[in-house]
Design a protein around this motif. Structure first.
Motif, PDB file in Angstrom:
ATOM      1  N   ALA A 117       0.835  -1.204   0.000  1.00 24.81           N
ATOM      2  CA  ALA A 117       0.000   0.000   0.000  1.00 24.81           C
ATOM      3  C   ALA A 117       0.872   1.257   0.000  1.00 24.81           C
ATOM      4  N   LEU A 118       1.944   1.231   0.766  1.00 23.39           N
ATOM      5  CA  LEU A 118       2.863   2.374   0.806  1.00 23.39           C
ATOM      6  C   LEU A 118       3.497   2.614  -0.566  1.00 23.39           C
ATOM      7  N   LEU A 119       3.984   1.539  -1.220  1.00 24.30           N
ATOM      8  CA  LEU A 119       4.560   1.692  -2.563  1.00 24.30           C
ATOM      9  C   LEU A 119       3.534   2.229  -3.545  1.00 24.30           C
ATOM     10  N   LEU A 120       2.307   1.728  -3.447  1.00 22.21           N
ATOM     11  CA  LEU A 120       1.241   2.182  -4.347  1.00 22.21           C
ATOM     12  C   LEU A 120       0.903   3.652  -4.112  1.00 22.21           C
ATOM     13  N   LEU A 121       0.838   4.053  -2.845  1.00 24.32           N
ATOM     14  CA  LEU A 121       0.555   5.462  -2.532  1.00 24.32           C
ATOM     15  C   LEU A 121       1.668   6.376  -3.042  1.00 24.32           C
ATOM     16  N   ILE A 122       2.905   5.944  -2.897  1.00 22.64           N
ATOM     17  CA  ILE A 122       4.023   6.730  -3.441  1.00 22.64           C
ATOM     18  C   ILE A 122       3.909   6.779  -4.961  1.00 22.64           C
ATOM     19  N   GLY A 123       3.533   5.660  -5.576  1.00 24.56           N
ATOM     20  CA  GLY A 123       3.326   5.631  -7.026  1.00 24.56           C
ATOM     21  C   GLY A 123       2.243   6.585  -7.463  1.00 24.56           C
ATOM     22  N   ILE A 124       1.162   6.667  -6.688  1.00 23.21           N
ATOM     23  CA  ILE A 124       0.079   7.613  -6.992  1.00 23.21           C
ATOM     24  C   ILE A 124       0.597   9.038  -6.897  1.00 23.21           C
ATOM     25  N   ALA A 125       1.428   9.313  -5.907  1.00 21.59           N
ATOM     26  CA  ALA A 125       2.009  10.655  -5.767  1.00 21.59           C
ATOM     27  C   ALA A 125       2.918  10.981  -6.956  1.00 21.59           C
ATOM     28  N   VAL A 126       3.660   9.988  -7.442  1.00 23.37           N
ATOM     29  CA  VAL A 126       4.558  10.201  -8.582  1.00 23.37           C
ATOM     30  C   VAL A 126       3.761  10.427  -9.857  1.00 23.37           C
ATOM     31  N   THR A 127       2.740   9.625 -10.072  1.00 23.34           N
ATOM     32  CA  THR A 127       1.962   9.674 -11.310  1.00 23.34           C
ATOM     33  C   THR A 127       0.910  10.779 -11.292  1.00 23.34           C
ATOM     34  N   GLY A 128       0.380  11.061 -10.141  1.00 22.98           N
ATOM     35  CA  GLY A 128      -0.760  11.968 -10.051  1.00 22.98           C
ATOM     36  C   GLY A 128      -2.029  11.131 -10.095  1.00 22.98           C
ATOM     37  N   LEU A 129      -3.057  11.579  -9.422  1.00 21.09           N
ATOM     38  CA  LEU A 129      -4.282  10.802  -9.306  1.00 21.09           C
ATOM     39  C   LEU A 129      -4.923  10.516 -10.663  1.00 21.09           C
ATOM     40  N   ALA A 130      -4.834  11.452 -11.592  1.00 20.10           N
ATOM     41  CA  ALA A 130      -5.477  11.284 -12.900  1.00 20.10           C
ATOM     42  C   ALA A 130      -4.925  10.078 -13.670  1.00 20.10           C
ATOM     43  N   GLY A 131      -3.662   9.757 -13.496  1.00 18.15           N
ATOM     44  CA  GLY A 131      -3.056   8.641 -14.224  1.00 18.15           C
ATOM     45  C   GLY A 131      -2.869   7.392 -13.388  1.00 18.15           C
ATOM     46  N   SER A 132      -3.577   7.308 -12.254  1.00 14.16           N
ATOM     47  CA  SER A 132      -3.309   6.246 -11.290  1.00 14.16           C
ATOM     48  C   SER A 132      -4.419   5.208 -11.137  1.00 14.16           C
ATOM     49  N   PHE A 133      -5.287   5.062 -12.141  1.00 10.83           N
ATOM     50  CA  PHE A 133      -6.401   4.128 -12.002  1.00 10.83           C
ATOM     51  C   PHE A 133      -5.938   2.762 -11.532  1.00 10.83           C
ATOM     52  N   TRP A 134      -4.920   2.168 -12.186  1.00  8.38           N
ATOM     53  CA  TRP A 134      -4.491   0.811 -11.845  1.00  8.38           C
ATOM     54  C   TRP A 134      -3.786   0.753 -10.493  1.00  8.38           C
ATOM     55  N   LEU A 135      -3.165   1.833 -10.078  1.00  7.38           N
ATOM     56  CA  LEU A 135      -2.550   1.851  -8.746  1.00  7.38           C
ATOM     57  C   LEU A 135      -3.627   1.867  -7.663  1.00  7.38           C
ATOM     58  N   VAL A 136      -4.689   2.631  -7.894  1.00  5.19           N
ATOM     59  CA  VAL A 136      -5.814   2.657  -6.953  1.00  5.19           C
ATOM     60  C   VAL A 136      -6.501   1.281  -6.927  1.00  5.19           C
ATOM     61  N   TYR A 137      -6.658   0.686  -8.097  1.00  6.71           N
ATOM     62  CA  TYR A 137      -7.225  -0.668  -8.197  1.00  6.71           C
ATOM     63  C   TYR A 137      -6.442  -1.640  -7.313  1.00  6.71           C
ATOM     64  N   TRP A 138      -5.115  -1.629  -7.452  1.00  4.70           N
ATOM     65  CA  TRP A 138      -4.284  -2.533  -6.664  1.00  4.70           C
ATOM     66  C   TRP A 138      -4.270  -2.151  -5.185  1.00  4.70           C
ATOM     67  N   LEU A 139      -4.441  -0.875  -4.880  1.00 12.12           N
ATOM     68  CA  LEU A 139      -4.527  -0.440  -3.486  1.00 12.12           C
ATOM     69  C   LEU A 139      -5.760  -1.061  -2.826  1.00 12.12           C
ATOM     70  N   ILE A 140      -6.865  -1.101  -3.547  1.00 13.11           N
ATOM     71  CA  ILE A 140      -8.082  -1.737  -3.036  1.00 13.11           C
ATOM     72  C   ILE A 140      -7.850  -3.241  -2.872  1.00 13.11           C
ATOM     73  N   ALA A 141      -7.214  -3.870  -3.860  1.00 12.53           N
ATOM     74  CA  ALA A 141      -6.922  -5.312  -3.765  1.00 12.53           C
ATOM     75  C   ALA A 141      -6.030  -5.614  -2.563  1.00 12.53           C
ATOM     76  N   VAL A 142      -5.043  -4.782  -2.341  1.00 11.17           N
ATOM     77  CA  VAL A 142      -4.122  -4.969  -1.208  1.00 11.17           C
ATOM     78  C   VAL A 142      -4.867  -4.811   0.118  1.00 11.17           C
ATOM     79  N   ALA A 143      -5.827  -3.903   0.167  1.00 10.98           N
ATOM     80  CA  ALA A 143      -6.589  -3.692   1.401  1.00 10.98           C
ATOM     81  C   ALA A 143      -7.371  -4.942   1.803  1.00 10.98           C
ATOM     82  N   PHE A 144      -7.812  -5.719   0.824  1.00  7.07           N
ATOM     83  CA  PHE A 144      -8.593  -6.922   1.111  1.00  7.07           C
ATOM     84  C   PHE A 144      -7.744  -8.192   1.210  1.00  7.07           C
ATOM     85  N   THR A 145      -6.490  -8.111   0.880  1.00  8.35           N
ATOM     86  CA  THR A 145      -5.629  -9.302   0.870  1.00  8.35           C
ATOM     87  C   THR A 145      -5.518  -9.980   2.233  1.00  8.35           C
TER      88      THR A 145
END
Length: 162
Positions: A117-145
């Motif tokens: 989740a931390l790596l994904l959040l940093i990735g979202i910060a690097v990419t910006g929210l507009a280009g982060s659909f798949w990072l948010v997707y994986w963040l949700i998947a990680v939350a349920f893992t």
């Protein structure tokens, strides 16, 4: 490109592990084999660097960027255990597991999920929210893992006691 890098990292991990075991137990080069097996975290580090470089150069994150973040952290957290299991199996040692191992693996899953989740959040910060659909997707998947992990462990332990 992230797909190729992730596959290459996975192949390199297993090559280092198998070659390390061969060197240790077939060719009796114990130290060299151990060095090769211990090099697996370097593979994860290289993939992590590629992950962030790729995100910083592209306009949008891809599915494999999120998967790579998941893979990197789970590989780091569970890698030592996998290497130890394979090493024990090849050397003829015991590889029994039990409830204590289940609790430990669940704790490792939670730790890996937090790290991913931390790596994904940093990735979202690097990419910006507009280009982060798949990072948010994986963040949700990680939350349920962890919940899924716990459920599968309970199901497997009930199945084993029957």
């Amino acid at each position: 490109m992230m797909l190729i890098a992730t596959i290459a990292a996975e192949v390199a991990f297993w090559l280092c592990l198998v070659a390390g075991c061969l060197l240790r137990y077939v060719f009796n080069l114990r130290k060299l084999g151990l060095i090769l097996m211990a090099a697996t975290p370097i593979i994860d580090l290289l993939l992590l660097v590629f992950f962030y470089v790729s995100l910083s150069q592209g306009s949008k994150a891809e599915f494999m960027h999120g998967f790579a973040a998941f893979y990197i952290v789970f590989s780091v957290v569970f890698g030592k255990g996998i290497i130890g299991f394979v090493d024990q199996k090849v050397s003829g040692g015991s590889t029994r597991t039990g409830p204590k191992d289940d609790q430990r693996s669940f704790t490792q899953c939670v730790l890996a999920s937090v790290g991913a989740a931390l790596l994904l959040l940093i990735g979202i910060a690097v990419t910006g929210l507009a280009g982060s659909f798949w990072l948010v997707y994986w963040l949700i998947a990680v939350a349920f893992t962890p919940a899924m992990w716990w459920g599968v462990q309970r199901w497997m332990s009930k199945k084993a006691t029957r």
